[in-house]
Design an enzyme around this catalytic site. Structure first.
Site, PDB file in Angstrom:
ATOM      1  N   GLY A  42       1.256 -23.203  28.933  1.00  0.00           N
ATOM      2  CA  GLY A  42       2.331 -22.403  28.376  1.00  0.00           C
ATOM      3  C   GLY A  42       1.861 -21.115  27.722  1.00  0.00           C
ATOM      4  O   GLY A  42       0.725 -20.669  27.903  1.00  0.00           O
ATOM      5  N   ILE A  62       1.180 -20.059  24.391  1.00  0.00           N
ATOM      6  CA  ILE A  62      -0.003 -20.122  23.538  1.00  0.00           C
ATOM      7  C   ILE A  62      -1.152 -20.809  24.261  1.00  0.00           C
ATOM      8  O   ILE A  62      -2.302 -20.360  24.239  1.00  0.00           O
ATOM      9  CB  ILE A  62       0.302 -20.880  22.230  1.00  0.00           C
ATOM     10  CG1 ILE A  62       1.466 -20.235  21.476  1.00  0.00           C
ATOM     11  CG2 ILE A  62      -0.950 -20.940  21.347  1.00  0.00           C
ATOM     12  CD1 ILE A  62       1.203 -18.856  20.961  1.00  0.00           C
ATOM     13  N   SER A 109       4.235 -26.634  12.392  1.00  0.00           N
ATOM     14  CA  SER A 109       5.027 -25.405  12.403  1.00  0.00           C
ATOM     15  C   SER A 109       5.495 -25.068  10.994  1.00  0.00           C
ATOM     16  O   SER A 109       5.709 -25.960  10.162  1.00  0.00           O
ATOM     17  CB  SER A 109       6.242 -25.574  13.315  1.00  0.00           C
ATOM     18  OG  SER A 109       7.163 -24.511  13.156  1.00  0.00           O
ATOM     19  N   TYR A 116      13.646 -29.773  15.064  1.00  0.00           N
ATOM     20  CA  TYR A 116      12.250 -29.395  15.303  1.00  0.00           C
ATOM     21  C   TYR A 116      11.418 -29.578  14.034  1.00  0.00           C
ATOM     22  O   TYR A 116      10.301 -30.107  14.079  1.00  0.00           O
ATOM     23  CB  TYR A 116      12.199 -27.941  15.765  1.00  0.00           C
ATOM     24  CG  TYR A 116      10.821 -27.455  16.133  1.00  0.00           C
ATOM     25  CD1 TYR A 116      10.128 -28.018  17.199  1.00  0.00           C
ATOM     26  CD2 TYR A 116      10.217 -26.414  15.426  1.00  0.00           C
ATOM     27  CE1 TYR A 116       8.864 -27.558  17.556  1.00  0.00           C
ATOM     28  CE2 TYR A 116       8.960 -25.948  15.778  1.00  0.00           C
ATOM     29  CZ  TYR A 116       8.282 -26.527  16.839  1.00  0.00           C
ATOM     30  OH  TYR A 116       7.031 -26.081  17.185  1.00  0.00           O
ATOM     31  N   LYS A 162       8.074 -32.018  13.500  1.00  0.00           N
ATOM     32  CA  LYS A 162       6.761 -31.529  13.097  1.00  0.00           C
ATOM     33  C   LYS A 162       6.293 -32.190  11.799  1.00  0.00           C
ATOM     34  O   LYS A 162       5.101 -32.463  11.631  1.00  0.00           O
ATOM     35  CB  LYS A 162       6.788 -30.006  12.978  1.00  0.00           C
ATOM     36  CG  LYS A 162       6.881 -29.304  14.329  1.00  0.00           C
ATOM     37  CD  LYS A 162       5.696 -29.683  15.212  1.00  0.00           C
ATOM     38  CE  LYS A 162       5.737 -29.078  16.580  1.00  0.00           C
ATOM     39  NZ  LYS A 162       4.558 -29.454  17.402  1.00  0.00           N
ATOM     40  N   PRO A 171       1.532 -23.137  12.017  1.00  0.00           N
ATOM     41  CA  PRO A 171       1.641 -21.732  12.429  1.00  0.00           C
ATOM     42  C   PRO A 171       3.003 -21.134  12.079  1.00  0.00           C
ATOM     43  O   PRO A 171       4.027 -21.822  12.059  1.00  0.00           O
ATOM     44  CB  PRO A 171       1.465 -21.792  13.947  1.00  0.00           C
ATOM     45  CG  PRO A 171       0.957 -23.162  14.238  1.00  0.00           C
ATOM     46  CD  PRO A 171       1.479 -24.038  13.155  1.00  0.00           C
ATOM     47  N   ASN A 226       5.487 -17.458  13.014  1.00  0.00           N
ATOM     48  CA  ASN A 226       6.104 -16.957  14.246  1.00  0.00           C
ATOM     49  C   ASN A 226       5.111 -16.246  15.160  1.00  0.00           C
ATOM     50  O   ASN A 226       4.685 -15.127  14.870  1.00  0.00           O
ATOM     51  CB  ASN A 226       7.246 -16.000  13.897  1.00  0.00           C
ATOM     52  CG  ASN A 226       8.343 -16.686  13.107  1.00  0.00           C
ATOM     53  OD1 ASN A 226       8.149 -17.045  11.946  1.00  0.00           O
ATOM     54  ND2 ASN A 226       9.495 -16.872  13.714  1.00  0.00           N
TER      55      ASN A 226
END
Length: 344
Positions: free
Chosen positions: A27, A29, A135, A164, A168, A191, A193
């Site tokens: 994908g 990343i 995230s 989401y 996470k 991480p 954005n």
């Protein structure tokens, strides 16, 4: 001398010769991560559901090992982990605000089912180091600014990203308890954005930067519409900085304590839209639709732990990163769509 858009790899000596599992490696990343690692590793295992060679991995396809299949299948997850010395658990299902709001249940279900199968396979394979990629969406709406890692389990995740965010949080929880119960060496990264070339430009599921770039080149409108007031802010991180940060944290952390990964600068969505409009050069006027959701009011990364323990700072300034992303859209996405746009 390296380009300012190609930050140096964290520590080639750590990775040299290691067999590394990268879930989600085909994908946005993951493909950049695979390209960074490939010169230093004996082999890379990249699970993917796609048939054939994933488009983003064409340049390194002859040098990587691809395990095809669904990671929710224990047999596929086990095959991917076989012989791995490091596992970077990057696979995720997520989209922009509109997509996330409509799919809380499926996002939570799909992320957890993949993670549960993969971390168990990693344990059974006795992988030496595991990086759990979480995230900033774990943080609550009323978080401190800048946001420290200590607020990751305070209150509920921000409502537009709740499915989401909870998935996470649970991945972090599982990483920590697997480390304690089974003696695994686990690193956890949160991480902020990410953006850059190869981002998702699908209008149904894209994040804010690719959505704005797509709108900037839309021949069907003179307006670049921004959802919300434009005053909402983010800590944008260019993809190559993102990859460098993942590697540094994976190398040096094994205590399952989360670390924020992001830029120290805070940028409003309105300012990002103005930069994108200027770079695109399509003459669109910016309009703000306050009837649309804008998500987290402010997002700014507390980078104290990141700097202290990992000597990391974002190297790519936003305008340079946006210029590279706009050019990618202009040269790679537009021709595929049969569109044309002016150059500045």
């Amino acid at each position: 001398m390296s380009s300012p858009l190609t930050p140096p790899l964290a520590d080639p000596a750590y990775w040299r010769g290691k067999r590394v599992l990268v879930t989600g490696g085909s994908g946005f990343i993951g493909s950049h991560l695979v390209e960074r690692l490939r010169p230093f590793c004996g082999a890379l295992v990249v699970p993917t559901r796609r048939e054939g060679v994933p488009p983003f991995l064409r340049a390194v396809a002859k040098d990587v090992e691809i395990v095809r299949g669904d990671l929710r299948d224990a047999a596929i997850a086990g095959a991917a982990c076989r012989g791995a010395e490091v596992a970077i658990l990057l696979a995720a299902v997520v989209g922009g605000i509109e997509y996330n709001q409509a799919h809380h249940a499926s996002i939570f279900r799909d992320n957890m089912s993949v993670f549960l199968a993969t971390i168990e396979a990693v344990r059974r394979a006795s992988v030496g180091r595991v990086l759990v990629v979480s995230s900033a969406c774990v943080y609550p709406r009323a978080c401190s600014i800048p946001t420290p890692e200590s607020e990751g389990f305070v209150d509920r995740p921000e409502p537009t990203n709740e499915g989401y965010g909870w998935s996470k949080r649970m991945e972090e929880f599982l990483g920590a308890v697997y480390a304690r119960e089974f003696g695994m060496s686990v690193a956890v990264v949160r991480p902020y954005n990410a953006y850059g070339p190869r981002d998702n430009f699908d209008p149904a599921s894209s994040h804010v930067i690719p959505a704005l770039i797509r709108k900037a080149f839309d021949p069907g409108s003179d307006v670049l519409e921004v959802w919300g007031s434009g005053r909402q802010s983010r800590s944008f991180l260019y993809v190559l900085d993102f990859v460098d940060g993942l590697l540094r944290i994976c190398e040096r952390a094994g205590d399952a304590e989360p670390t924020n990964l992001g830029a120290a600068e805070e940028t409003s969505i309105g300012d990002a839209a103005r930069i994108i409009a200027a770079l695109a050069g399509t003459g669109k006027r910016i309009e703000f639709d306050t009837g649309r959701p804008e998500g987290q009011p402010r997002r700014r990364c507390d980078t104290a732990r990141l700097k202290r323990l990992f000597d990391f700072r974002a190297r790519v300034v936003l305008r340079d990163g946006l210029a590279a992303t706009v050019e990618y859209f202009r040269s790679e996405i537009l021709p595929a769509a049969g569109a044309a746009a002016p150059r500045r």
